[in-house]
Motif scaffolding. Structure first.
Motif, PDB file in Angstrom:
ATOM      1  N   ALA A  94      -7.426  11.005   8.437  1.00 11.68           N
ATOM      2  CA  ALA A  94      -6.422   9.956   8.428  1.00 11.68           C
ATOM      3  C   ALA A  94      -5.127  10.129   8.263  1.00 11.68           C
ATOM      4  N   GLY A  95      -4.854  11.277   7.308  1.00 14.02           N
ATOM      5  CA  GLY A  95      -3.767  11.557   6.635  1.00 14.02           C
ATOM      6  C   GLY A  95      -3.681  11.054   5.174  1.00 14.02           C
ATOM      7  N   TYR A  96      -4.499  10.454   4.830  1.00 15.53           N
ATOM      8  CA  TYR A  96      -4.751   9.863   3.488  1.00 15.53           C
ATOM      9  C   TYR A  96      -4.900  10.848   2.429  1.00 15.53           C
ATOM     10  N   ARG A  97      -4.498  10.230   1.109  1.00 18.61           N
ATOM     11  CA  ARG A  97      -4.794  11.189  -0.216  1.00 18.61           C
ATOM     12  C   ARG A  97      -6.499  10.515  -0.645  1.00 18.61           C
ATOM     13  N   ALA A  98      -7.073  11.403  -1.280  1.00 21.25           N
ATOM     14  CA  ALA A  98      -8.192  10.870  -1.897  1.00 21.25           C
ATOM     15  C   ALA A  98      -8.568  11.344  -3.352  1.00 21.25           C
ATOM     16  N   THR A  99      -8.774  10.393  -4.024  1.00 17.87           N
ATOM     17  CA  THR A  99      -8.916  10.709  -5.549  1.00 17.87           C
ATOM     18  C   THR A  99     -10.241  10.570  -6.051  1.00 17.87           C
ATOM     19  N   LEU A 100     -10.917  11.552  -6.666  1.00 15.66           N
ATOM     20  CA  LEU A 100     -12.471  11.700  -6.744  1.00 15.66           C
ATOM     21  C   LEU A 100     -12.547  11.582  -8.397  1.00 15.66           C
ATOM     22  N   ALA A 101     -13.601  10.033  -8.388  1.00 23.22           N
ATOM     23  CA  ALA A 101     -13.882   9.579  -9.736  1.00 23.22           C
ATOM     24  C   ALA A 101     -15.283  10.144 -10.355  1.00 23.22           C
ATOM     25  N   ASN A 102     -15.440  10.286 -11.427  1.00 21.41           N
ATOM     26  CA  ASN A 102     -16.670  10.815 -12.115  1.00 21.41           C
ATOM     27  C   ASN A 102     -17.718   9.477 -11.934  1.00 21.41           C
ATOM     28  N   SER A 103     -18.747   9.855 -11.456  1.00 23.34           N
ATOM     29  CA  SER A 103     -19.797   8.696 -11.167  1.00 23.34           C
ATOM     30  C   SER A 103     -20.214   8.028 -12.195  1.00 23.34           C
ATOM     31  N   ALA A 104     -20.121   8.773 -13.352  1.00 22.59           N
ATOM     32  CA  ALA A 104     -20.675   8.328 -14.840  1.00 22.59           C
ATOM     33  C   ALA A 104     -19.519   7.410 -15.585  1.00 22.59           C
ATOM     34  N   VAL A 140       0.727  -1.308  -0.060  1.00 18.75           N
ATOM     35  CA  VAL A 140       0.093  -0.061  -0.224  1.00 18.75           C
ATOM     36  C   VAL A 140       0.893   1.286  -0.059  1.00 18.75           C
ATOM     37  N   PRO A 141       0.824   2.036  -1.015  1.00 18.14           N
ATOM     38  CA  PRO A 141       1.579   3.428  -0.916  1.00 18.14           C
ATOM     39  C   PRO A 141       1.676   4.281   0.233  1.00 18.14           C
ATOM     40  N   THR A 142       2.516   4.904   0.672  1.00 23.38           N
ATOM     41  CA  THR A 142       2.471   5.886   1.653  1.00 23.38           C
ATOM     42  C   THR A 142       2.502   7.126   1.124  1.00 23.38           C
ATOM     43  N   PRO A 143       1.356   8.070   1.427  1.00 17.95           N
ATOM     44  CA  PRO A 143       0.401   7.776   2.140  1.00 17.95           C
ATOM     45  C   PRO A 143      -0.572   7.069   1.471  1.00 17.95           C
ATOM     46  N   PRO A 144      -1.482   6.119   1.814  1.00 17.56           N
ATOM     47  CA  PRO A 144      -2.666   5.595   1.145  1.00 17.56           C
ATOM     48  C   PRO A 144      -3.708   6.553   0.475  1.00 17.56           C
ATOM     49  N   GLN A 182      -2.837   4.859  -7.855  1.00 18.00           N
ATOM     50  CA  GLN A 182      -2.494   3.608  -6.988  1.00 18.00           C
ATOM     51  C   GLN A 182      -3.430   3.711  -5.550  1.00 18.00           C
ATOM     52  N   ALA A 183      -4.641   3.857  -5.751  1.00 17.34           N
ATOM     53  CA  ALA A 183      -5.756   3.718  -4.777  1.00 17.34           C
ATOM     54  C   ALA A 183      -5.620   2.463  -4.237  1.00 17.34           C
ATOM     55  N   HIS A 184      -5.818   2.249  -3.251  1.00 17.05           N
ATOM     56  CA  HIS A 184      -5.849   0.909  -2.419  1.00 17.05           C
ATOM     57  C   HIS A 184      -7.283   0.485  -1.929  1.00 17.05           C
ATOM     58  N   LEU A 185      -8.293   1.476  -1.786  1.00 19.26           N
ATOM     59  CA  LEU A 185      -9.903   1.251  -1.451  1.00 19.26           C
ATOM     60  C   LEU A 185     -10.523   2.041  -2.214  1.00 19.26           C
ATOM     61  N   ILE A 186     -11.665   1.767  -2.505  1.00 19.70           N
ATOM     62  CA  ILE A 186     -12.908   2.245  -3.382  1.00 19.70           C
ATOM     63  C   ILE A 186     -13.902   2.340  -2.399  1.00 19.70           C
ATOM     64  N   LEU A 187     -14.473   3.649  -2.503  1.00 21.08           N
ATOM     65  CA  LEU A 187     -15.652   3.709  -1.516  1.00 21.08           C
ATOM     66  C   LEU A 187     -16.800   4.206  -2.748  1.00 21.08           C
TER      67      LEU A 187
END
Length: 607
Positions: free
Chosen positions: A117-127, A91-95, A141-146
């Motif tokens: 949490a000190g993480y990065r967030a990448t925001l993806a087009n919901s379409a 998992v990259p640092t920071p995740p 290099q996202a490790h988790l998808i919400l």
């Protein structure tokens, strides 16, 4: 004012506003930091409303939001067994977490929980399709998808395409459910089979709570926190590295030019509270777009006023929400004003609370402003319509037309914000950037300019000069009073209803068709929709009547997000105009487009 009597391209302009103090700290600390004074969160009373869900009426106060974010942050740092360990996967640092969802009351919890949490967030087009999502997921290099429940099948398909097996897939997805926040059933619950075995967002709440957020003081504020993806003129979308300092700076420099806000509850004649707030912001700008993420989600939070959340634009629902929640500022894009100019919902609902409509993401014409304002005036509403200008790479806003000058300077994008510098460059490296007299490519320098493009040093070097100037690619003029107007675009990017459509990406899709030998895509103006529409010029691989414009449109539509469809039509040509170096001469195609008219799906020459 210019600082030196230099050549026009070398003149440096500054803002008419005084520079403001720019703190260096985490975005979370800036907006929701604890105070030594009990009952104060981020500088405002903890009980003030922060977000209101328009459909359910559920709301989150500032203290509730802070608590939920710190609880989610705890679970991200101490994940349940269902999410960890990740079978030794580094998992990259920071995740980095990827948020894949339309607007909801869960969005600020997810975004700011990751930040806490000190993480990065990448925001993806919901379409996005699974193919489009795969690029952003792997590049960031996202490790988790919400993921919003109905979008989980897209995520599953994307992960399978990357060779990830079923058990591991379940460790990478968190279902972004919302019923636990709103008390209402999910509007789109998703298919139960697709959600089986997955962890829900609600299950990450209440497992523990961080004592405080990761703070990022001083130089650490230059750490990347957001990765929004911006489409360039070549290649695939690029991850824009936006830092804590970029965002906190933008939130502060907006304040002098943005409409003033009345903070706190509305009180009656006897001092009693009749409404939990006075001013509120409202809009349907998607939170995955930096315009929505900053102006609708984070700016009101930083100023102590609530934001009313609606997932998508529907004229009836939009006007109903204005009547119900009485917001004073609506954040919009020009196509919404096109609807307001004609739709009967404007007359059906009481929209008198609106004092300002703020437009961004695409140019706003004076004629459209006048038409909408006239219609509102006919119903007793003196709403002021204004606009700003910015880019993902500038976090985003750089220019803003203040409300008090909006009527007399309609059509301009206003003044340069404080702490920023600007240049209008008409020639670079011996190449003219524009033929428009007095105009030049707008270059911006200041604390809101991105860190760079993720994993793309060459693109960063081409966009940011060694002395810090970001080249916007947009051509502007500046009048003697300091008002800027965007008059052209040097870059080839198409803007469809505020969304970025890279021609190169569509051309790549077109060239995958076995019956297409060459292709070029441009944006054509639609005055009816107040936007650009992507149009393709196509060279057939061989004479074949089975390849029709409709067939080409359908081929592309099945491979791209909704906003990238070839709504401007398809034109078959014998050859694509190119320079000696092989570069597509889009200007020639744009000139040709002026003589063409679309009839249904067919493009014909004007008679």
């Amino acid at each position: 004012m210019p600082t030196n009597a230099l050549t026009p391209s070398e003149v440096i302009y500054t803002s008419p506003y005084k520079s403001v103090h720019l703190p260096r700290r985490s975005i979370f600390t800036h907006m929701l930091g604890a105070s030594a004074v009990p009952g104060i969160i981020g500088g405002f009373p903890a009980h003030y409303p922060a977000f209101i869900d328009a459909v359910s009426g559920a709301s989150l106060s500032r203290v509730q939001l802070r608590t939920l974010c710190l609880q989610l942050a705890h679970s991200l740092l101490n994940p349940p067994a269902a999410l960890a360990p990740l079978h030794g996967r580094p998992v990259p640092t920071p995740p980095t977490v990827l948020i894949f969802s339309p607007n909801s009351l869960a969005w600020p919890v997810m975004l700011l929980g990751a930040v806490a949490a000190g993480y990065r967030a990448t925001l993806a087009n919901s379409a996005y399709t699974s193919t489009e999502l795969a690029h952003q997921y792997t590049d960031s290099q996202a490790h988790l998808i919400l993921a919003y429940p109905p979008l989980v099948p897209v995520v599953r398909k994307m992960l399978k395409s990357l060779g990830i097996d079923g058990a591991e897939i379940n460790r990478r997805i968190v279902v972004a459910d919302t019923t636990w926040l709103t008390g209402a059933p999910e509007l789109e619950p998703g298919k139960p089979a697709a959600l089986k075995g997955l962890t829900r967002l609600s299950e990450l709440i209440g497992r523990g709570e961080l004592v405080q957020e990761v703070a990022f003081p001083g130089a650490l504020a230059d750490s990347t926190v957001y990765l929004c993806y911006s489409s360039g003129t070549t290649g695939k979308p690029k991850g824009v590295e936006t830092t804590h300092f970029n965002i906190t700076s933008l939130l502060e420099i907006l304040r002098p030019a943005f409409p003033p806000l009345k903070i706190g509850p509305e009180r009656g004649a006897k001092g009693e509270v009749v409404k939990a707030y006075q001013d509120a912001l409202f809009g349907v700008l998607p939170f995955y777009h930096i315009y929505g993420a900053i102006k609708l989600l984070q700016y009101p939070l930083s100023r102590g006023v609530p934001s009313v959340i609606l997932a998508k634009f529907d004229p009836e629902r939009f006007c109903w929400a204005v009547q119900k929640y009485r917001p004073t500022i609506a954040l919009i894009v020009p196509p919404i004003l096109v609807v307001f100019a004609k739709h009967p919902a404007v007359e059906k609902y009481d929209m008198s609370s609106l004092e300002t409509m703020f437009s961004g993401a695409a140019p706003l014409g004076a004629d459209l402003v006048s038409a909408v304002r006239k219609r509102f005036l006919e119903h007793g509403n003196t709403v002021v319509i204004t606009q700003g200008y910015g880019l993902t790479e500038t976090s985003p806003t750089t220019l803003l037309l203040p409300k008090e000058y909006a009527l007399e300077h309609v059509g301009t994008t206003g003044f340069l914000l404080p702490n920023l510098e600007a240049r209008l460059v008409s020639e670079e490296n011996g190449e003219k950037t524009t033929d428009i007299p007095g105009a030049g490519e707008l270059w911006i320098r200041g604390p809101t300019v991105m860190k760079g493009y993720l994993n793309n040093a060459s693109a960063t070097e081409n966009s940011i000069t060694p002395d810090g100037w970001f080249k916007t690619g947009d051509v502007a003029v500046r009048d003697k009073d300091g008002y800027y107007t965007i008059v052209d675009r040097r870059k080839e990017l198409i803007k469809y209803k505020g969304f970025q459509v890279p021609p190169a990406e569509l051309e790549s899709v077109l060239l995958q068709h076995p019956q297409i030998a060459d292709a070029a895509v441009i944006g054509v103006e639609s005055k009816e929709e107040a936007t650009e529409l992507p149009r393709a010029y196509v060279v057939k691989a061989a004479p074949d009547d089975s390849l029709t414009p409709a067939a080409v449109q359908e081929f592309v539509a099945g491979r791209v997000a909704q906003h990238k469809k070839l709504r401007g039509g398809v034109v078959f040509v014998d050859v694509i105009p190119k320079s000696a170096a092989g570069k597509i001469l889009r200007r020639e195609l744009r000139e040709r487009a002026k003589t063409e008219v679309v009839e249904g799906r067919v493009v014909r020459a004007k008679l």
